[in-house]
Write an enzyme that holds these catalytic residues in place. Structure first.
Site, PDB file in Angstrom:
ATOM      1  N   CYS A 153       0.825  -1.222   0.000  1.00  0.00           N
ATOM      2  CA  CYS A 153       0.000   0.000   0.000  1.00  0.00           C
ATOM      3  C   CYS A 153       0.853   1.265   0.000  1.00  0.00           C
ATOM      4  CB  CYS A 153      -0.907   0.016   1.232  1.00  0.00           C
ATOM      5  SG  CYS A 153      -2.100  -1.316   1.307  1.00  0.00           S
ATOM      6  N   VAL A 157       0.459   4.234  -2.673  1.00  0.00           N
ATOM      7  CA  VAL A 157      -0.179   5.493  -2.304  1.00  0.00           C
ATOM      8  C   VAL A 157       0.681   6.690  -2.706  1.00  0.00           C
ATOM      9  CG1 VAL A 157      -0.861   6.927  -0.336  1.00  0.00           C
ATOM     10  CG2 VAL A 157      -1.616   4.554  -0.466  1.00  0.00           C
TER      11      VAL A 157
END
Length: 519
Positions: A153, A157
């Protein structure tokens, strides 16, 4: 009862001691802001009702205990199937610790994987330096033949560009320019572990077949008579891939198993540590472009990969975790059609033995109702086999299923009278399954280890099939594909049925009237 060196207690017994009971009670009283026990019981009973089920199925912004894992887990699973390959996850150490522990607990084997150790500074300034240092350390310390890079993640991101980062790392001398470093973006906040598997498989083939990110010419396809085989993300990969290899050898098929991780998660204890064991060789991975066809055992696990391979001129054929007689028949007939090889008598006899076993046990399974959950292809395979046994797969749930999977389930149910009252639930989680089990009870539940909480809560006996299986050992060594695999699944189902019969008939002089020796 305190611990002492003369009598070391397991935690099950230790926490039943009076001092621990008192400690836990005080913790609840002083720190957990408890509500009265009768109110807890009232709400608990309400959550078993159709009224609550309606509210439960109406929720949209919350997921409770999903029956899936995140993309990078599948990325690691795919990567270790290639010779000497080290999975490298661009992200934090904590994420990679989860992937390693998940596989180690299921397969009971060490699972090698490294991270770029991104922390707060990398989250602000980007992880390029982590990539440069990480690839250099991985190459020097672990001496892999290939490093397969994926993401978590954090890297997704902030928008880290793997292609650019890997090129920069090579320019800095982290690894030789010609060293194989395929990559795939695997954001953990979308998709699931099967998506990550699919992305990495496609990324590895693109690397070898499309010119190694510009450092080599594209491979010109020169079709041959070989077939490629892709197993997909599979908790039974050790037993299943060995069974597939045995079947293909019996048929005298010329084949390549792509992402063969059956050895790395089943290494012997003989005094030698094998960080990399077995796997599809890098040469085989490159030359797989020349095969005449590619077979996938899991359609929903290899959607992007098969589309890419088909674009290279292959005939592609996808199955849905073939378990049982009809599904194995279909697989073998397709392999025979594609290769021109006959199905040998040895496999015909195996088929007959499975049919015989089903006939021997049909009285105990016929009409039983099952709820099952897991990956889309696994649930399709199990549902088809249950109907073949005369059972009803009443509730079939896949958190990572989609509308196409749901439609395929409905088509499967319509093909048999045993599917008349069966329903598929795409995108639902195990808290939805709890409502289903309370409002439309079934006889048995099939799923992974996390189903034991549903078993305790709803009283529905759990048959452990799927991934992960943490609280039982060595099931991954047995196949569930093919006729032999179907026999294994049949035995696991029957054992649970008989265990439940025995559990309900074992009180002397009260319930033991049918505590039979013979079933």
């Amino acid at each position: 009862m305190a611990q002492n060196a003369e009598n070391v207690l397991d935690h099950f017994d230790l926490f039943r001691g009076p001092e621990y009971k008192e400690m836990l009670e005080n913790k609840k009283k002083n720190f957990e802001n408890p509500v009265p026990a009768d109110e807890v019981e009232r709400v608990r009973e309400w959550t078993k009702t159709p009224e609550y089920r309606e509210k439960n199925f109406a929720r949209e912004a919350l997921t409770v205990n999903p029956a899936k894992a995140c993309q990078p887990l599948g990325a690691v699973f795919a990567a270790v199937g290639f010779e000497g390959t080290l999975p490298f996850v661009h992200g934090s150490q904590g994420c990679v610790a989860y992937y390693r522990s998940h596989f180690s607990r299921h397969f009971k084997e060490p699972s090698s994987c490294v991270s770029s150790s991104m922390t707060e500074d990398a989250a602000v300034f980007g992880g390029l330096n982590n990539m440069i240092d990480g690839l250099a350390n991985s190459y020097a310390l672990y001496k892999p033949k290939m490093i397969s890079v994926s993401t978590t993640c954090m890297a997704e991101v902030i928008g880290d560009d793997l292609n650019a980062f890997i090129k920069n790392a090579k320019e800095k001398g982290s690894v030789p320019a010609e060293f194989d470093v395929p990559f795939a973006h695997t954001p953990a906040f979308v998709g699931s572990h099967i998506t990550g598997y699919d992305n990495v498989m496609k990324g590895i083939f693109e690397h070898f077949w499309d010119g190694k990110a510009g450092t080599a010419p594209k491979l010109e396809r020169q079709p041959n008579d070989k077939i490629n085989f892709i197993g997909g993300f599979d908790g039974y990969t050790v037993g299943n891939l060995r069974e597939v290899r045995r079947i293909f050898d019996l048929m005298n098929v010329d084949y390549t198993i792509l992402a063969d991780n059956s050895d790395v998660w089943d290494t012997p204890s003989d005094g030698e540590f094998r960080m990399y064991d077995g796997g599809t060789t890098l040469k085989e991975a490159a030359e797989a472009v020349h095969a005449k066809a590619t077979i996938s055992m899991q359609e929903f696990c290899t959607e992007k990969t098969l589309a890419y391979i088909e674009g290279k001129g292959h005939e592609v054929k996808a199955f849905n975790h073939p378990i049982g007689v009809a599904a194995t028949d279909k697989l073998l007939m397709e392999v025979a059609r594609i290769t021109g090889k006959p199905i040998p008598e040895a496999l015909a006899k195996e088929r007959g033995r499975l049919v015989d076993a089903i006939a021997d046990s049909s009285a105990h399974i016929h009409g039983k109702k099952f709820a099952l959950y897991g990956d889309p292809d696994l649930t399709l395979g199990l549902a088809g086999f249950l109907m073949e046994l005369g059972a009803e797969p009443t509730h079939v749930l896949a958190t990572n299923g989609n509308k196409a999977w749901e439609a395929k389930c409905k088509e499967l149910f319509a093909s048999s009278p045993f599917g008349a009252n069966c329903h598929a639930y795409a995108g639902r989680d195990l808290w939805h399954m709890r409502s289903l089990l309370f409002t439309e009870p079934v006889d048995f539940l099939i799923g992974n280890t996390y189903g034991k909480y549903l078993e305790r809560d709803t009283g529905t006996p759990l048959i452990r099939i799927g991934f992960p299986i943490f609280d039982r050992h060595h099931h991954h060594r047995y196949p569930v594909w093919g006729y032999q695999g179907g026999l294994n699944v049949l035995v696991w189902i029957l054992d649970k049925i008989f265990d439940e019969i025995d559990a309900n008939t074992n009180v002397p002089s009260k319930t033991d009237y049918s505590f039979d020796i013979i079933r």
